[in-house]
Design an enzyme around this catalytic site. Structure first.
Site, PDB file in Angstrom:
ATOM      1  N   GLY A 140     -12.079  28.028  45.817  1.00  0.00           N
ATOM      2  CA  GLY A 140     -11.655  28.396  45.045  1.00  0.00           C
ATOM      3  C   GLY A 140     -11.126  28.718  43.871  1.00  0.00           C
ATOM      4  N   TYR A 171       5.689  31.983  44.026  1.00  0.00           N
ATOM      5  CA  TYR A 171       6.049  31.032  44.391  1.00  0.00           C
ATOM      6  C   TYR A 171       6.464  30.002  43.257  1.00  0.00           C
ATOM      7  CZ  TYR A 171       1.189  32.514  46.207  1.00  0.00           C
ATOM      8  OH  TYR A 171       0.299  33.272  47.385  1.00  0.00           O
ATOM      9  N   CYS A 212      10.852  46.444  35.966  1.00  0.00           N
ATOM     10  CA  CYS A 212      12.679  46.085  36.631  1.00  0.00           C
ATOM     11  C   CYS A 212      12.445  45.129  38.264  1.00  0.00           C
ATOM     12  CB  CYS A 212      12.605  47.558  37.029  1.00  0.00           C
ATOM     13  SG  CYS A 212      12.925  48.602  35.058  1.00  0.00           S
ATOM     14  N   TYR A 262      -6.230  33.463  41.663  1.00  0.00           N
ATOM     15  CA  TYR A 262      -5.076  34.244  41.807  1.00  0.00           C
ATOM     16  C   TYR A 262      -4.130  35.259  40.887  1.00  0.00           C
ATOM     17  CZ  TYR A 262      -6.536  31.444  46.297  1.00  0.00           C
ATOM     18  OH  TYR A 262      -7.554  30.479  46.882  1.00  0.00           O
TER      19      TYR A 262
HETATM   20  N1  LLP Z   1     -11.065  28.386  53.042  1.00  0.00           N
HETATM   21  C1  LLP Z   1      -9.945  29.258  53.458  1.00  0.00           C
HETATM   22  C2  LLP Z   1      -9.793  29.832  54.796  1.00  0.00           C
HETATM   23  C3  LLP Z   1      -8.445  29.584  52.295  1.00  0.00           C
HETATM   24  O1  LLP Z   1      -7.343  30.254  53.273  1.00  0.00           O
HETATM   25  C4  LLP Z   1      -8.473  29.668  51.585  1.00  0.00           C
HETATM   26  C5  LLP Z   1      -7.111  29.926  50.567  1.00  0.00           C
HETATM   27  C6  LLP Z   1      -9.068  29.234  50.311  1.00  0.00           C
HETATM   28  C7  LLP Z   1     -11.119  28.907  51.619  1.00  0.00           C
HETATM   29  C8  LLP Z   1      -9.557  28.678  49.565  1.00  0.00           C
HETATM   30  O2  LLP Z   1      -8.551  27.357  48.708  1.00  0.00           O
HETATM   31  P1  LLP Z   1      -8.541  27.015  47.401  1.00  0.00           P
HETATM   32  O3  LLP Z   1      -8.950  26.313  47.458  1.00  0.00           O
HETATM   33  O4  LLP Z   1      -8.169  28.903  46.213  1.00  0.00           O
HETATM   34  O5  LLP Z   1      -7.246  26.349  47.618  1.00  0.00           O
HETATM   35  N2  LLP Z   1      -2.115  32.771  46.617  1.00  0.00           N
HETATM   36  C9  LLP Z   1      -1.512  31.436  46.666  1.00  0.00           C
HETATM   37  C10 LLP Z   1      -3.090  30.675  46.937  1.00  0.00           C
HETATM   38  C11 LLP Z   1      -3.453  31.449  48.841  1.00  0.00           C
HETATM   39  C12 LLP Z   1      -4.474  30.484  48.675  1.00  0.00           C
HETATM   40  C13 LLP Z   1      -5.194  31.197  50.568  1.00  0.00           C
HETATM   41  N3  LLP Z   1      -6.423  30.766  50.987  1.00  0.00           N
HETATM   42  C14 LLP Z   1      -2.044  31.346  45.018  1.00  0.00           C
HETATM   43  O6  LLP Z   1      -1.784  31.526  44.190  1.00  0.00           O
HETATM   44  O7  LLP Z   1      -0.936  30.095  45.017  1.00  0.00           O
END
Ligand code: LLP
Length: 427
Positions: A288, A329, A355, A383
């Protein structure tokens, strides 16, 4: 190569100056680069091709939660991407965007019956099952529909991803997946269920990983399980190693996507030729952040400058409801002046109008600012908008996609009436 760069002191996205976009669409505004998106996806697709793997032997399933705008999904779908979803809503988005449901994998610990029904009706590629009760529920729902559900088990390999605790998912005490030591028993159960087809295995150990060593460690553990299952006659057709490669927000140096994939394929190929006489297994990825993160910025306008006794604040028109990551975070996002101005800087906390003391976007940044200036919060493509809220009855930002010298509005700005349209007075 970055698709956000300065030309004569003005920050551009591809060929367009960001200040023109702010004038045309207002702020706060999410701005994405189509070329950046395509390049980032190609890093995955090219690595698969380079390893000689066609569509039947490798699949990149873009993780919809990172940025689910229909235009983003549509572009990636056209480039051949599959999709990793975590809700029925995300499946409907993929379909609305013209994506192929047969390339969809459904992750998540809490899938509802309706979501299962929807996904089965659209014949998705695979459910990534995260618990035994889920397996039984899925078997039941598939039976009611007279179908069989293709599944993989999400195995928790108990590997430390060395990332922020909130985005680490592969440790024993995380809520995700089936414990490694229970996996064999779960597979045996799954193999007896009449409406379940056991087809794969998956794991996902965390997000924003800079090093691929933990991912390769998880891969080795998954491979070991596949062999043990094969010995019992449970033969898997795919392995899915999850998402997780990180991006540069500040000075991080993440492993290159191509290098990581090459290492994955090399291990898989060596193992298959040794143990399975070269029989292919499909390898899947769920990226992602590394696809959209650095393809987007959040544009905001400075409203007021407040020079306090111990701190200076730049109060901007974007807030934690637009970009939650710093508040949630303590995430670091670059702040760049859209128009560079020479002269003395002061150190500012960049904060929003919400606020909450936690409503900050960046802290301690040296900037030369005046009210009315535009700032770009960098690396906000992943995100960002998907985690935006309407807190303080703030409409969510508009989103635009830039392609060379053309711009497309891909989500209009929410107006206050949108925000209470679903509410009613007591009769
Ligand atoms: N697959 C699964 C099962 C996941 O839980 C996630 C992300 C991905 C793929 C994609 O991961 P990536 O390639 O984006 O690292 N909101 C947080 C990130 C939460 C990620 C949750 N899972 C942030 O803003 O850093």
């Amino acid at each position: 190569m970055s698709h956000f760069s300065y030309l004569d002191g003005a920050l551009h996205v591809e060929s367009l100056p960001l200040d023109a976009l702010a004038r045309q669409f207002g702020t706060p505004l999410y701005v994405y680069s189509q070329a950046a998106l395509a390049d980032n996806f190609s890093a995955y697709a090219d690595a698969c091709r380079l390893a000689g793997r066609g569509d039947d032997q490798a699949l990149v399933c873009y993780s919809v939660k990172s940025n689910s705008n229909l235009a983003v999904l549509n572009l990636l779908g056209k480039l051949g991407s599959g999709f990793d979803i975590v809700s029925g809503g995300e499946l409907l988005r993929v379909i609305a965007a013209g994506g192929d449901p047969r390339k969809v994998i459904f992750s998540g610990v809490g899938k509802g019956r309706d979501e299962m029904r929807l996904a089965l009706t659209h014949d998705i590629l695979c459910f990534n099952v995260e618990s035994i009760p889920e397996l039984h529920r899925l078997n039941e729902v598939a039976g009611e529909l007279g179908r069989r559900a293709r599944i993989s088990l999400r195995v928790n390999p108990d590997v430390d991803a060395n990332t922020h605790p909130y985005i680490s998912t592969g440790l024993k005490d995380n809520k995700f997946g089936v414990a490694y030591d229970d996996a064999l028993a779960c597979y045996r159960t799954a193999a007896t269920l009449p409406h379940i087809d056991v087809v794969g295995i998956d794991c996902h150990i965390g997000s924003q990983l800079l090093d691929d060593a933990p991912l390769l460690e998880a891969l080795d553990k998954v491979i070991e399980l596949i062999d043990r299952l094969a010995d019992e006659g449970i033969v898997l057709r795919h392995l899915d190693i999850g998402g997780g490669i990180g991006i540069t927000y500040n000075d991080e140096q993440p492993v290159a996507v191509g290098d990581y994939l090459a290492r994955v394929f090399a291990r898989v190929d060596a193992w298959r030729s040794q143990r399975h006489a070269g029989a292919p297994i499909k390898v899947m990825f769920e990226p992602g952040r590394s696809i959209v993160g650095n393809a987007g910025v959040l544009l905001t306008e400075v409203q007021y400058l407040k020079h306090g006794e111990s701190k200076n604040f730049a109060i901007v028109d974007a807030a934690m409801n637009d970009l939650m990551r710093p508040a949630m975070y303590e995430a670091w996002h670059g702040v760049q002046a859209v128009q560079q101005r020479p002269g003395a800087t002061a150190v500012y906390d960049v904060v929003g109008p919400v606020c909450e003391s936690g409503d900050w976007l960046a802290r301690g940044r040296a900037l030369n600012l005046e009210p009315g200036d535009l700032l770009a919060l960098m690396s906000a493509g992943a995100y960002g908008m998907t985690m935006a809220s309407n807190y303080n009855t703030r409409g969510r930002a508009a989103e635009v996609m830039v392609d060379g010298d053309r711009v497309h509005l891909i989500r209009r700005r929410e107006v206050p009436a949108d925000l209470f349209a679903l509410e009613s007075l007591i009769a």
